[in-house]
Design an enzyme around this catalytic site. Structure first.
Site, PDB file in Angstrom:
ATOM      1  N   ARG A 243       0.818  -1.077   0.035  1.00  0.00           N
ATOM      2  CA  ARG A 243       0.069   0.147   0.045  1.00  0.00           C
ATOM      3  C   ARG A 243       1.098   1.269   0.114  1.00  0.00           C
ATOM      4  O   ARG A 243       2.029   1.202   0.498  1.00  0.00           O
ATOM      5  CB  ARG A 243      -0.897   0.115   1.072  1.00  0.00           C
ATOM      6  CG  ARG A 243      -1.898  -1.040   1.107  1.00  0.00           C
ATOM      7  CD  ARG A 243      -3.223  -0.493   0.275  1.00  0.00           C
ATOM      8  NE  ARG A 243      -4.183  -1.768   0.147  1.00  0.00           N
ATOM      9  CZ  ARG A 243      -4.295  -2.737  -0.683  1.00  0.00           C
ATOM     10  NH1 ARG A 243      -3.261  -3.156  -1.437  1.00  0.00           N
ATOM     11  NH2 ARG A 243      -5.480  -3.595  -0.552  1.00  0.00           N
ATOM     12  N   ASP A 267       3.875   0.121  -7.542  1.00  0.00           N
ATOM     13  CA  ASP A 267       2.343  -0.282  -8.069  1.00  0.00           C
ATOM     14  C   ASP A 267       1.288   0.356  -7.147  1.00  0.00           C
ATOM     15  O   ASP A 267       0.264   0.532  -7.716  1.00  0.00           O
ATOM     16  CB  ASP A 267       2.253  -1.673  -7.835  1.00  0.00           C
ATOM     17  CG  ASP A 267       0.891  -2.086  -8.575  1.00  0.00           C
ATOM     18  OD1 ASP A 267       0.716  -1.711  -9.980  1.00  0.00           O
ATOM     19  OD2 ASP A 267       0.146  -2.875  -8.177  1.00  0.00           O
ATOM     20  N   GLU A 272      -4.241   7.449  -4.979  1.00  0.00           N
ATOM     21  CA  GLU A 272      -4.755   6.982  -6.153  1.00  0.00           C
ATOM     22  C   GLU A 272      -5.991   7.266  -6.584  1.00  0.00           C
ATOM     23  O   GLU A 272      -6.746   7.585  -5.972  1.00  0.00           O
ATOM     24  CB  GLU A 272      -4.672   5.413  -5.860  1.00  0.00           C
ATOM     25  CG  GLU A 272      -3.403   4.851  -5.441  1.00  0.00           C
ATOM     26  CD  GLU A 272      -3.367   3.236  -5.271  1.00  0.00           C
ATOM     27  OE1 GLU A 272      -4.470   2.695  -5.456  1.00  0.00           O
ATOM     28  OE2 GLU A 272      -2.194   2.796  -4.803  1.00  0.00           O
ATOM     29  N   HIS A 291      -1.732   0.275  -9.785  1.00  0.00           N
ATOM     30  CA  HIS A 291      -2.169  -0.504  -8.798  1.00  0.00           C
ATOM     31  C   HIS A 291      -2.697  -1.671  -9.489  1.00  0.00           C
ATOM     32  O   HIS A 291      -3.976  -2.296  -9.561  1.00  0.00           O
ATOM     33  CB  HIS A 291      -3.222  -0.085  -8.020  1.00  0.00           C
ATOM     34  CG  HIS A 291      -3.510  -0.628  -6.668  1.00  0.00           C
ATOM     35  ND1 HIS A 291      -3.869  -0.044  -5.404  1.00  0.00           N
ATOM     36  CD2 HIS A 291      -3.437  -2.049  -6.424  1.00  0.00           C
ATOM     37  CE1 HIS A 291      -3.996  -0.755  -4.417  1.00  0.00           C
ATOM     38  NE2 HIS A 291      -4.003  -2.115  -4.871  1.00  0.00           N
TER      39      HIS A 291
END
Length: 325
Positions: A243, A267, A272, A291
């Site tokens: 995360r 990622d 986000e 992600h």
């Protein structure tokens, strides 16, 4: 006779589970309900989330979340994700709703993606791809030969299905693996060094690679801050498939800009979607993906199988797997 179990799920999720529901429920009858109806159980499938993130929730996702919030009889929610750090799950748990996750469903795919990140950074693919775009013949001999991976040390933070799978592949490539765990090591001592989250700082000075595969919790939020990054050796690289909030993102950007950190595959991010003005998009030593480390065409079936297994446990009053404590 028991009343029918009311299950809130989308038509797509119903199609994924229709063949398995009778076996999971046994003699218990059920009815599929729509948002706005009361429900006993809810299955948050991947199509519910869609392109929403926990920071920017799109209307169709919000509608499903609100349906769960406004279902007074709701007692259990199963999430398609490996983590349950979206605000709605915290709200539901606060009112006594059980929440379970699909931890392990996409672990193999995430492991493959994280390993791809390691290999691309190790073999200097960001530099090579930049040369390709510039139509420049730029062999690595002219810019410094990459180090052999064998003999380097990888510190893997989080020792669940992803961390363990990644550790096994890295060990097979000849790296020394150090695991950083959220719980005590099992009785069978692993064949590598292992420390707790709180002891992470003791192993960072030997971390050629820092790989983050841990859940977001009070113990891991901000775990990788400027002090942690400063303890890593020159030339170290970082991979994050956990995360974004595990890392102090401004500190990470500073370390990448200064060269204190040689590169990163990321990622996940503090916010986000990653804002268009984030420096991470354009840093030459960074690989950014949206992600997507766990996405594959087989994931929905694996998630549905975990839900159905837990549904069978639910109707039999057995402990649920992957329960969020």
């Amino acid at each position: 006779m028991s009343s029918p179990l009311r299950i809130l799920m989308t038509p797509q999720a119903a199609a994924q589970t229709t063949l398995g529901l009778p076996a999971a429920l046994g003699e218990r009858t059920h009815v599929l309900v729509n948002p706005g109806d009361d429900a006993d159980v809810a299955f948050v499938s991947r199509d519910v989330t869609g392109l929403s993130t926990k920071h920017e929730v799109l209307p169709h996702t919000q509608a499903f979340h609100d349906a769960m919030r406004h279902a007074p009889s709701l007692r259990w929610v199963h999430a398609h994700s490996a983590g349950a750090d979206r605000p709605v799950y915290g709200e539901l748990r606060a009112r006594g709703v059980e929440v379970t996750t699909s931890s392990g469903a996409n672990a193999g795919v995430v492991v493959q993606t994280a390993l791809a990140g390691v290999l691309m950074l190790a073999r200097q693919f960001p530099q090579l791809l930049a040369a390709q775009r510039a139509r420049t013949w730029s062999p690595l001999m002219g810019s410094g030969l990459p180090r052999d991976l064998a003999g380097q040390t990888a510190v893997v933070v989080g020792w669940g299905p992803i961390g363990q799978g990644l550790g096994a592949l890295l060990a097979a490539l000849g790296l020394r693996v150090v695991s950083v765990r959220g719980s005590e090591a099992p009785a069978a001592v692993p064949a590598h060094e292992s420390v707790s989250y709180e002891q992470l700082h003791t192993v960072l000075p030997k971390a050629d690679w820092l790989l983050l595969a841990c859940p977001l919790s009070d113990r891991t939020r901000g775990l990788i801050d400027s002090a942690a990054l400063a303890r890593m050796p020159a030339g170290a690289r970082l991979v994050n498939v956990s995360r974004g909030e595990v890392i102090d993102e401004p500190a990470l950007i500073d370390a990448l800009r200064s060269g204190a950190l040689a590169g990163a595959y990321l990622d996940v991010f503090a916010h986000e979607p990653l804002p268009a003005d984030s420096p991470l998009w354009s840093l030459p030593n960074v690989i950014v993906t949206p992600h997507s480390a766990g996405h594959s065409d087989g994931n929905e079936a694996r998630v549905a199988a975990i839900f159905l297994g837990n549904l069978q446990r639910w109707v039999r009053n057995q402990p649920l797997l992957n329960r969020v404590a």
